[in-house]
Design an enzyme around this catalytic site. Structure first.
Site, PDB file in Angstrom:
ATOM      1  N   LYS A  27       0.829  -1.208   0.000  1.00 30.61           N
ATOM      2  CA  LYS A  27       0.000   0.000   0.000  1.00 30.61           C
ATOM      3  C   LYS A  27       0.861   1.255   0.000  1.00 30.61           C
ATOM      4  CE  LYS A  27      -3.709  -0.322   2.300  1.00 30.61           C
ATOM      5  NZ  LYS A  27      -4.632  -0.519   3.438  1.00 30.61           N
ATOM      6  N   ARG A  96      -3.183   3.008   8.743  1.00 31.43           N
ATOM      7  CA  ARG A  96      -3.528   1.775   8.027  1.00 31.43           C
ATOM      8  C   ARG A  96      -2.341   0.828   7.942  1.00 31.43           C
ATOM      9  NH1 ARG A  96      -8.114   2.220   4.532  1.00 31.43           N
ATOM     10  NH2 ARG A  96      -9.013   4.323   4.463  1.00 31.43           N
ATOM     11  N   GLY A 105      -8.276  -7.325   4.976  1.00 34.37           N
ATOM     12  CA  GLY A 105      -9.078  -7.509   6.180  1.00 34.37           C
ATOM     13  C   GLY A 105      -8.398  -8.234   7.312  1.00 34.37           C
ATOM     14  N   MET A 107      -5.451  -7.372   8.897  1.00 41.50           N
ATOM     15  CA  MET A 107      -4.779  -6.515   9.879  1.00 41.50           C
ATOM     16  C   MET A 107      -5.583  -5.240  10.093  1.00 41.50           C
ATOM     17  SD  MET A 107      -0.771  -7.110   8.958  1.00 41.50           S
ATOM     18  CE  MET A 107      -0.970  -6.539   7.277  1.00 41.50           C
ATOM     19  N   ARG A 340      -3.350  -1.073  -6.553  1.00 40.80           N
ATOM     20  CA  ARG A 340      -2.514  -2.274  -6.506  1.00 40.80           C
ATOM     21  C   ARG A 340      -2.831  -3.105  -7.743  1.00 40.80           C
ATOM     22  NH1 ARG A 340      -5.765  -4.456  -1.254  1.00 40.80           N
ATOM     23  NH2 ARG A 340      -7.789  -4.741  -2.237  1.00 40.80           N
ATOM     24  N   HIS A 456      -5.518 -42.359  -0.096  1.00 39.80           N
ATOM     25  CA  HIS A 456      -5.584 -43.138  -1.328  1.00 39.80           C
ATOM     26  C   HIS A 456      -6.582 -42.523  -2.306  1.00 39.80           C
ATOM     27  CE1 HIS A 456      -7.274 -46.391  -3.881  1.00 39.80           C
ATOM     28  NE2 HIS A 456      -6.013 -46.761  -3.976  1.00 39.80           N
ATOM     29  N   ARG A 581       3.361 -47.987 -13.182  1.00 39.51           N
ATOM     30  CA  ARG A 581       3.359 -48.795 -11.953  1.00 39.51           C
ATOM     31  C   ARG A 581       2.789 -50.166 -12.277  1.00 39.51           C
ATOM     32  NH1 ARG A 581       1.096 -43.310  -9.481  1.00 39.51           N
ATOM     33  NH2 ARG A 581      -0.015 -43.549 -11.430  1.00 39.51           N
ATOM     34  N   ARG A 636       8.294 -49.300 -13.932  1.00 38.04           N
ATOM     35  CA  ARG A 636       8.774 -49.669 -12.592  1.00 38.04           C
ATOM     36  C   ARG A 636       8.374 -51.113 -12.314  1.00 38.04           C
ATOM     37  NH1 ARG A 636       6.498 -46.476  -7.465  1.00 38.04           N
ATOM     38  NH2 ARG A 636       4.706 -47.862  -7.795  1.00 38.04           N
ATOM     39  N   GLU A 768      14.294 -43.220  -3.596  1.00 40.24           N
ATOM     40  CA  GLU A 768      13.154 -42.943  -2.719  1.00 40.24           C
ATOM     41  C   GLU A 768      13.462 -43.242  -1.253  1.00 40.24           C
ATOM     42  OE1 GLU A 768       9.900 -45.541  -3.911  1.00 40.24           O
ATOM     43  OE2 GLU A 768      11.332 -46.891  -4.859  1.00 40.24           O
ATOM     44  N   SER A 787      15.197 -41.804 -11.034  1.00 42.58           N
ATOM     45  CA  SER A 787      13.908 -41.133 -10.950  1.00 42.58           C
ATOM     46  C   SER A 787      13.576 -40.995  -9.464  1.00 42.58           C
ATOM     47  CB  SER A 787      12.809 -41.933 -11.652  1.00 42.58           C
ATOM     48  OG  SER A 787      11.570 -41.259 -11.552  1.00 42.58           O
ATOM     49  N   GLY A 789      11.516 -40.797  -6.403  1.00 46.76           N
ATOM     50  CA  GLY A 789      10.176 -41.121  -5.903  1.00 46.76           C
ATOM     51  C   GLY A 789       9.905 -40.280  -4.671  1.00 46.76           C
ATOM     52  N   THR A 790       9.423 -39.068  -4.886  1.00 42.50           N
ATOM     53  CA  THR A 790       9.356 -38.105  -3.782  1.00 42.50           C
ATOM     54  C   THR A 790       8.272 -38.434  -2.760  1.00 42.50           C
ATOM     55  OG1 THR A 790       7.997 -36.669  -5.184  1.00 42.50           O
ATOM     56  CG2 THR A 790      10.363 -36.208  -5.076  1.00 42.50           C
ATOM     57  N   ASN A 791       7.289 -39.276  -3.120  1.00 44.30           N
ATOM     58  CA  ASN A 791       6.287 -39.656  -2.118  1.00 44.30           C
ATOM     59  C   ASN A 791       6.955 -40.438  -0.989  1.00 44.30           C
ATOM     60  OD1 ASN A 791       4.500 -38.541  -3.926  1.00 44.30           O
ATOM     61  ND2 ASN A 791       3.654 -40.479  -4.618  1.00 44.30           N
ATOM     62  N   ASP A 792       7.647 -41.521  -1.356  1.00 43.79           N
ATOM     63  CA  ASP A 792       8.308 -42.338  -0.332  1.00 43.79           C
ATOM     64  C   ASP A 792       9.501 -41.614   0.273  1.00 43.79           C
ATOM     65  OD1 ASP A 792       6.717 -44.553  -0.040  1.00 43.79           O
ATOM     66  OD2 ASP A 792       7.670 -45.680  -1.644  1.00 43.79           O
ATOM     67  N   CYS A 855       9.130 -38.707 -10.312  1.00 46.17           N
ATOM     68  CA  CYS A 855       7.846 -39.310 -10.659  1.00 46.17           C
ATOM     69  C   CYS A 855       6.869 -39.330  -9.492  1.00 46.17           C
ATOM     70  CB  CYS A 855       8.047 -40.730 -11.193  1.00 46.17           C
ATOM     71  SG  CYS A 855       8.866 -41.847 -10.023  1.00 46.17           S
ATOM     72  N   TYR A 875      13.551 -34.133 -16.486  1.00 39.08           N
ATOM     73  CA  TYR A 875      12.106 -34.183 -16.714  1.00 39.08           C
ATOM     74  C   TYR A 875      11.366 -34.336 -15.393  1.00 39.08           C
ATOM     75  CZ  TYR A 875      12.309 -39.265 -15.931  1.00 39.08           C
ATOM     76  OH  TYR A 875      12.496 -40.508 -15.377  1.00 39.08           O
TER      77      TYR A 875
END
Length: 903
Positions: A27, A96, A105, A107, A340, A456, A581, A636, A768, A787, A789-792, A855, A875
């Site tokens: 602001k 302000r 809204g 602050m 703004r 799941h 999978r 896999r 992973e 590759s 395996g970012t989940n595990d 992946c 990738y």
């Protein structure tokens, strides 16, 4: 301390500019910018965010702040020709908040600072309006009492309502000066009773206390919650804007309004906004009177209207974007109170970006930065008509966006059966499991009473682009009686129509009209990017996507396990499959074959099961390679938590016990129970799965490698160009990979010898496990690609079971600010990300040219894509419906200027 002494904590509007948002807040920076443009901004000054940080850290303002404020206040008083709160002709100011990022809204703000018992008469004389003066004083007491002195705001409202009832007034406008003077006395009494002290009559004390209150509002519960939701850092602090008051409630030649340089809903150019005659800004927000369209201002005050139109054009050209403007007209004089870059819908964002390119205000690279993947995702999902009204049954977690309508069914068999008969269905479960996959595919949407965004149901639904609402705990699901009970005793029987909104989490009774997405039709190839108005949005999306594809370095692949998903992914722009999978190929009727394999006692039983599985796998891969011909397909090898392919131990135990009590026990069931007990695991996600399963069950991975190799040879024989990549899951040490690799190479050689075809298959692994990431240099010696395996990897780095933790404590962690966002949604840069970065560096040091991809679910998350670009992956791979989002964000990452705030 010496640094604080030399630091400047207060800036006049004439000293700042729009580039100083970190210091002056959004602001303040924009008020300064408009001042420097020569626009009519009421004079004022800004106390910086740095002063706020000192106050929040120490509990007291910087020692030199008071003197700096006094000096700037003197200058302001000289400009205005009056002093703050002087009795005869008082200068009044607003105090302000104004953080770097807009927090509407969240602050505090206090208007009319400087009014007192001594100056209210002077204001009345100055304005020639006694009612106006007492109303302004009433507003100050109400805002100051609540915001600064901690008085319950309801007490003021009750006192105000009491006077209105006694007067028979429907709104504040029905009260005269005497009524408002009575209310002022009532408000002062409330302040004294509730705060334990009188309302401060000294103007400078009012201002100083209001400044402190604004500082403290940075850490209110609502502000912290908003920052967590919007991912705004908590250490930025807020600036404080002190601005001379101008009044829109001085008669019919005064008023206040909000204007947009373009329609924020559609992006179309025109005159958009609202105006309220004889009112202050808070009246517009409170809705005490109906506003009129901004265009009506032309007939009410043409001079101000023409000036406003000219200013709007100036601001849009200067900011090169849609501007959101607040203004006040005080007796025919137009004042600009705020501007703004305006918030907009997803459709407006894409339209405006391309419009500005066509007008020559921005280039294509900047247009790409003006949109984001979250907006594109919104455009891709169907939605309910906003005007429709329906009975809401409940509210759950918005797990996968979209709008779905169908008949309630409570098991997968019924979902498939009814779907095949042409019925649209909503699958309702307490929670889903892999056996529900067919029903989930058949359903229009999925509703569960348990689970969260990483359950799941949520993960699978997002992968399929299926609408899903999870964790609707207020809905009681009874699958045995095939019914769901909502609050108020409303019972939904099987066959009753329900509607679910995966974008808001709302669940409705009956059919809510659905609007299809033309953007999905465009990606599916059913709509072409024409130039007519009906295709304007599609044309804008097409142009921005085309540029993103030209500049991005990251390639985008799909997580797909069958030809249908592969074909859809290819239409959506996938450049291969990054994760097939194979365990998903063994659900349903084939599950029994895997069960027989796992429980086999003899070589002949095992060979028989493998022999039955081989042709099924080969046929699956032939279809997949045909769909993705000419593009890489990463397969896999089997990686199920073992319990997913074994009978439920509790159900089996009960069945055997009942049979024994009847003395007709089944020998096969007894043998099966013994085997299941032997293989039972307390934590299957960390048990016998992945490479461990392949090493323990002889021939399992060899069968899969043979199926892949024979399918590739078949495709090559048909003049195709299959490019399979074989991925070994859950490797923790290079020795595991070396054993499986040697076995795989032997099988591939046998198939090449038998077919006479050189297959050129590549072998790699999933990273992973933390140990795999830490020993990536060793593992790269035996892997041609990684590759992630970012989940595990996220599970094992954090020590979380993602199936459990979201329901148990994630909500508390998010509320307490431990998480800004779930690490399963957006990559944890400091922990998981650090392992990925080091694994990339070590892997490529050991094997230059090592191909790197990801992946996990994060492959389609916008913020995570920027991280993967940054660490040098080749990738990302994600569900088919997330491919356009990943393509867009990969382009944004490549085109982003250094230091760009991707948030």
């Amino acid at each position: 301390m010496s640094e604080q002494v030399s630091q400047k904590f207060v800036y006049d509007f004439t000293e700042g500019n729009k580039e100083l948002k970190d210091l002056l807040g959004g602001k303040g920076a924009n008020l300064a910018e408009m001042t420097n443009l020569g626009l009519p901004v009421p004079p004022g000054f800004v106390i910086t965010t740095e002063a706020c940080k000192v106050y929040l850290d120490s509990g007291d303002e910087p020692a030199e702040l008071r003197d700096e404020v006094s000096a700037h206040l003197d200058v302001l008083e000289q400009k205005m020709g009056k002093k703050l709160g002087q009795p005869d002709d008082p200068l009044l100011v607003s105090v302000r908040s104004g953080a770097k990022f807009s927090m509407p809204g969240m602050m505090d703000t206090v208007l009319n600072i400087g009014l007192s018992d001594a100056s209210v008469a002077g204001l009345a004389a100055q304005a020639g309006d006694e009612r106006f003066a007492w109303d302004s004083y009433r507003r100050l007491l109400q805002m100051f009492g609540k915001t600064v002195m901690g008085v319950d705001g309801e007490l003021f409202e009750e006192a105000l309502d009491e006077v209105k009832r006694a007067k028979g007034a429907e709104s504040d406008l029905g009260l005269d000066a005497a009524d408002l003077q009575q209310i002022v006395e009532s408000f002062k009494a409330i302040v004294l009773k509730e705060a334990g002290r009188e309302f401060p009559q000294e103007p400078r004390e009012q201002m100083d206390l209001a400044v402190r209150a604004v500082f403290e509002s940075w850490n209110t519960d609502r502000a912290k919650l908003y920052r967590r939701q919007e991912r705004i850092p908590g250490d930025l602090g807020t600036a404080v804007n002190i601005c001379s008051m101008v009044f829109g409630n001085l008669g019919p030649d005064s008023g206040t309004g909000v204007a947009f340089t373009r329609d924020p809903a559609t992006g179309h150019q025109g005159v958009y906004g609202d105006y309220l005659q004889n009112a202050q800004g808070e009246d517009v927000v409170a809705g005490i009177r109906n506003t009129v369209p901004l265009a009506d201002l032309e007939g009410l005050d043409k001079a101000s209207y023409d000036q406003l139109m000219q200013i709007m054009e100036t601001l849009e050209t200067h900011y090169k974007d849609l501007c959101d403007i607040e203004f006040t007209i005080e007796r025919g004089h137009l004042w600009m109170l705020q501007t703004r870059v305006g918030k907009r819908t997803a459709a407006a964002a894409f339209r405006i970006a391309t419009q500005l390119v066509d007008q020559g205000l921005i280039d294509e690279a900047e247009a790409l930065q003006r949109v984001n993947g979250a907006q594109l995702a919104q455009l891709m999902f169907p939605r309910f008509e906003e005007a429709a009204s329906s009975k809401r049954l409940g509210w759950g977690i918005a797990a996968s966006p979209g709008a779905a309508v169908g008949k309630a069914v409570f098991d997968s068999y019924t979902a498939v059966k009814w779907s095949r008969s042409g019925e649209k269905v909503i699958l309702i479960r307490r929670e889903t499991n892999p056996d529900d996959l067919n029903g989930m595919i058949a359903a229009e949407g999925i509703l569960t009473s348990r689970g969260g965004k990483t359950s799941h149901a949520a993960v699978v639904a997002r992968g399929m682009g299926k609408t899903c609402v999870c964790g609707a705990e207020e809905l009681e699901v009874d699958t045995k009686r095939r019914r769901m009970t909502a609050p108020g005793g409303i019972v939904i029987e099987e066959g009753d129509v329900v509607s679910i909104d995966g974008s808001s989490g709302k669940v409705y009774l009956g059919e809510v009209p659905v609007v299809p997405s033309p953007v999905v039709e465009y990606f599916e190839g059913r709509m072409h990017a024409g130039a007519d108005d009906a295709d304007e949005l599609v044309q804008a999306v097409h142009r921005i996507m085309a540029y993103a594809d030209r500049v991005r370095r990251l390639r985008v692949r799909a997580n797909a396990d069958n030809a249908e998903d592969a074909n859809r992914a290819r239409r959506f722009g996938a450049q291969g499959i990054g994760l097939c999978r194979t365990e998903h190929m063994f659900l349903g009727e084939r599950r029994e074959l895997v069960e027989r394999l796992i429980l086999a006692d003899t070589d002949s039983e095992r060979d028989e099961a493998l022999g039955a599985l081989l042709p099924l796998q080969k046929a699956d891969f032939i279809e997949l390679f045909e769909s993705m011909d000419g593009l890489p397909v990463t397969v896999r090898l089997l990686d199920p938590p073992l319990h997913e392919f074994l009978p439920d131990i509790t159900e089996l135990s009960v069945r055997v016990a009942l049979a024994e009590s009847r003395k007709d026990a089944n020998e096969n069931d007894l043998r099966l129970l013994q085997a299941v007990h032997k293989l039972h695991e307390q934590n299957p996600m960390l048990g016998l799965r992945g490479v461990r399963l392949g090493l323990v069950i002889p021939g399992l991975f060899s069968m899969q490698v043979r199926a892949i190799a024979e399918a590739a040879a078949h495709r090559k024989d048909m003049k195709g160009d299959p490019r399979p990549e074989i991925m070994i899951p859950l490797v923790g040490t290079v020795q595991e990979l070396e054993i499986v690799r040697e076995e795989a190479e032997k099988v591939i050689a046998e198939v090449e010898a038998a077919t006479g075809i050189n297959l050129k298959l590549t072998l790699g692994t999933m990273i992973e496990l933390p140990r795999a990431a830490l020993t990536a240099g060793q593992i790269a010696e035996a892997a041609e690609f990684f590759s992630f395996g970012t989940n595990d990897l996220t599970q094992t780095v954090w020590g979380f079971s993602r199936d459990d933790v979201e329901a148990s404590f994630f909500t508390a962690y998010l509320e307490k600010g431990i998480f800004g966002v779930s690490p399963f949604e957006t990559i944890d840069r400091d922990g998981v990300g650090a392992l990925i970065r080091s694994a990339c560096e070590a892997g490529r040091a050991a094997r230059p040219g090592l191909k790197l991809g990801v992946c996990g679910e994060h492959g389609g998350d916008p913020e995570s894509v920027h991280f993967f670009h940054e660490v040098g992956l080749d990738y990302v791979s994600c569900s088919p419906f997330r491919i356009p989002v990943a393509r867009l964000e990969a382009g944004r990452a490549a085109a982003a200027p250094t230091g760009n705030d991707s948030r």
